[in-house]
Each structure stands twice: as structure tokens, then as C-alpha cells.
Design an enzyme around this catalytic site. Structure first.
Site, PDB file in Angstrom:
ATOM      1  N   GLY A   1      68.996  11.909  22.687  1.00  0.00           N
ATOM      2  CA  GLY A   1      69.216  13.353  22.765  1.00  0.00           C
ATOM      3  C   GLY A   1      68.050  14.107  23.389  1.00  0.00           C
ATOM      4  O   GLY A   1      68.069  15.337  23.444  1.00  0.00           O
ATOM      5  N   ASP A   2      67.014  13.398  23.844  1.00  0.00           N
ATOM      6  CA  ASP A   2      65.880  14.090  24.468  1.00  0.00           C
ATOM      7  C   ASP A   2      65.395  13.251  25.658  1.00  0.00           C
ATOM      8  O   ASP A   2      66.184  12.504  26.240  1.00  0.00           O
ATOM      9  CB  ASP A   2      64.784  14.343  23.421  1.00  0.00           C
ATOM     10  CG  ASP A   2      63.917  15.554  23.774  1.00  0.00           C
ATOM     11  OD1 ASP A   2      63.601  15.731  24.961  1.00  0.00           O
ATOM     12  OD2 ASP A   2      63.548  16.307  22.859  1.00  0.00           O
TER      13      ASP A   2
ATOM     14  N   GLY B   1      70.676  12.044  27.881  1.00  0.00           N
ATOM     15  CA  GLY B   1      69.313  12.390  27.514  1.00  0.00           C
ATOM     16  C   GLY B   1      68.792  13.440  28.465  1.00  0.00           C
ATOM     17  O   GLY B   1      69.559  13.987  29.270  1.00  0.00           O
ATOM     18  N   HIS B   2      67.496  13.706  28.394  1.00  0.00           N
ATOM     19  CA  HIS B   2      66.929  14.778  29.225  1.00  0.00           C
ATOM     20  C   HIS B   2      66.203  14.250  30.449  1.00  0.00           C
ATOM     21  O   HIS B   2      65.450  14.971  31.094  1.00  0.00           O
ATOM     22  CB  HIS B   2      65.995  15.657  28.389  1.00  0.00           C
ATOM     23  CG  HIS B   2      66.718  16.424  27.316  1.00  0.00           C
ATOM     24  ND1 HIS B   2      66.095  17.323  26.493  1.00  0.00           N
ATOM     25  CD2 HIS B   2      68.021  16.417  26.941  1.00  0.00           C
ATOM     26  CE1 HIS B   2      66.993  17.840  25.651  1.00  0.00           C
ATOM     27  NE2 HIS B   2      68.159  17.299  25.901  1.00  0.00           N
ATOM     28  N   GLY B   3      66.403  12.967  30.778  1.00  0.00           N
ATOM     29  CA  GLY B   3      65.784  12.417  31.974  1.00  0.00           C
ATOM     30  C   GLY B   3      64.396  11.869  31.704  1.00  0.00           C
ATOM     31  O   GLY B   3      64.005  11.655  30.561  1.00  0.00           O
TER      32      GLY B   3
END
Ligand code: NAG
Ligand code: NAG
Ligand code: NAG
Length: 260
Positions: A80-81, A103-105
Site C-alpha cells: 500500500g506504499d 503500491g506507490h512505485g
């Protein structure tokens, strides 16, 4: 689970180590960051399978800080991040064969938080994919920090329906309003080559949002082609602010880089 960082533990943390090797582990649903490497030299991290739900907050896959000579390769990270976050005091990091998403890359930063001084250099990220990630390859700094992020190369990257595939954000401010500051972490010598794939983003597909007081310099783009995942509804676009560099064979066209 509403609380901010601190109350929940990192699942696996390595600190002050030489020649660390971590290989072949499966991680599921850490309450916070999954793997953290701090103050290490010569770490080799490979064949990790890290998964948490896309909506779980602050569940970074692998965090690297204050470390030198790090290799991260052949990992799957779906959280999730950030899939991987590279923080201050880190140099000579080689990342390859990462399947990231959701995710956030992969992020360099955030750097310069609360007026902090951070230095990051010699980072390469290659042969990796970003599938339905919120960002792709990102450099993020807070206003008011100092130091630098330089000699960073992103190559042979595939995006599948990524939201913000290419972003430099020098106005990073996730929680509240941030005041304008007259210092910033200096970003320079950033290369993007062989980036292909699709974006679903409503914002600019390629977004170099650099500091007004300390512009980004020597951004070099070559062989980049990012198309809309939904061409009938939106097209891909580029946006720059205070960004100097050159673009060759890039779609969407990046005419906004200052060429000197
Ligand atoms: C840039 O970083 C790479 C590692 O990614 C390193 O091998 C190279 O020597 C660095 N170049 C400069 C000019 O510092
Ligand atoms: C990336 O992939 C290419 C082609 O498969 C390969 O030649 C190269 O060694 C790879 N690089 C890394 C660092 O894994
Ligand atoms: C570019 O990124 C900045 C920083 O995240 C954001 O404020 C801005 O809206 C973005 N611009 C576009 C056109 O997407």
C-alpha cells in the site's frame, strides 16, 4: 491502524551491518514497513516476495537509508506504499528486476523533511515494471531542506496502467499545507532511458515539478514512450517547472525542459 508512524513496528530491520545478504523471504501484511536497511554497507537483497493490501497505509516494501553499495534484485513488491524507498545518506544503489505494484512505485525520498540535510547519489533502477502503481519512478523532496540527489538513472522500465509514471516533486507535502521556503534539496543528473508502457493518470504523465530557488539540472530523457491506457478518454501529457535538461525521442513530448 489510524495512528501515524511509530506506533506500529517495521517487520524486519537491519542496522549497522556489513555484507548483509537477505534472500528468498516471503513477507505478508506487515503492520508498517516490511524491510528496512539502515547504516549498512554492501547489502545484497534478492528474491523477496512482499505483499500487503493496496489500501494498507505506510506499508513500504524495502526502505534503504544511510547505506552504501546496495543491490536489490529479483523481488516482487505489492503493497500500500512505496515498493522501495531510498532515503538520505545513501549512495551506490543498484536496483534491478523488480516487479512493483500495486503500491506507490519506487521513490528517492522523501528528502529534506523539516529543514533536514540529505544526500543521495549513484542510484540505478533498471529492468523493472510498475503495474497499477500510484506513482512510477519518483523523486520527492520537501521545501526547506538542503543537500542533493544526483546521478540517478532509470532505465528499461515498463509501466502498466501506472498513475503518475515519471515524477519529480520538490513540493512534497503529504499531510497538510507547507509554507513556501527558500531552500531545497538540489536535484541533478537524472537520466530516463527506455521507459515504455501505459498510464491511467489524470495528472501529467511526466511531471518535473522542481524548486523555484534551486532548479533541477541535467535531466536527460531518451527513448521514452508512455501512452494512455484509455486513449478515447485521455491522452498523456508532460509538465515542467524549473527543470533544465534535454529530451530525445520522448512521448508525450517534453518541450518544457529548459535547454541550457
Ligand atoms: C554514478 O553512479 C553510478 C552508480 O549508479 C557510479 O557507478 C558512477 O561512477 C557514478 N558517476 C559519477 C559521475 O559519480
Ligand atoms: C537487464 O536486462 C538486460 C536484457 O535482458 C540484461 O542484458 C542486463 O544484464 C540486465 N541488467 C541487470 C542489471 O539486471
Ligand atoms: C505536478 O506535480 C505537482 C507536485 O506533486 C502537482 O502539484 C501538480 O499538480 C502536478 N502537475 C500536473 C500538471 O500534473
Amino acid at each position: 491502524f489510524q495512528g501515524d508512524d511509530g506506533s506500529r513496528p517495521t517487520a524486519l530491520r537491519f542496522s549497522q551491518c556489513n555484507g548483509l545478504q537477505v534472500k528468498g523471504l516471503k513477507h505478508r501484511n506487515s503492520q508498517q514497513n516490511h524491510v528496512s536497511i539502515n547504516g549498512c554497507d554492501g547489502a545484497d537483497i534478492s528474491n523477496l516476495d512482499i505483499r500487503a493490501t493496496a489500501t494498507s497505509p505506510n506499508t513500504d516494501g524495502i526502505d534503504i537509508s544511510a547505506s552504501t553499495n546496495v543491490r536489490i534484485h529479483d523481488c516482487l513488491v505489492a503493497t500500500g506504499d512505496d515498493c522501495i524507498a531510498i532515503k538520505g545518506g545513501t549512495s551506490n544503489v543498484h536496483i534491478s528486476n523488480i516487479a512493483c505494484g500495486p503500491g506507490h512505485g519506487i521513490s528517492i525520498g522523501s528528502l529534506g523533511e523539516a529543514g533536514g540535510h540529505d544526500q543521495v547519489e549513484g542510484i540505478s533502477i533498471t529492468n523493472s515494471s510498475f503495474t497499477r502503481t500510484e506513482n512510477g519512478v519518483r523523486i520527492k523532496t520537501w521545501q526547506g531542506g538542503s543537500g542533493f540527489a544526483k546521478n540517478i538513472t532509470f532505465s528499461r522500465i515498463t509501466f502498466v496502467a501506472a498513475d503518475n509514471p515519471v515524477i519529480i516533486d520538490q513540493y512534497y507535502c503529504p499531510h497538510k499545507k507547507c509554507a513556501d521556503k527558500t531552500f531545497a534539496v538540489k536535484i541533478s543528473d537524472v537520466r530516463y532511458s527506455g521507459l515504455h508502457g501505459t498510464s491511467i493518470g489524470k495528472q501529467a504523465t511526466i511531471n518535473f515539478s522542481c524548486s523555484e530557488v534551486v532548479p533541477c539540472t541535467n535531466i536527460v530523457m531518451d527513448d521514452v514512450d508512455i501512452e494512455s491506457a484509455d486513449p478515447s478518454h485521455h491522452s498523456t501529457t508532460a509538465h515542467c517547472n524549473n527543470a533544465h535538461g534535454t529530451a530525445h525521442a520522448v512521448h508525450p513530448p517534453v518541450n518544457c525542459l529548459i535547454n541550457h
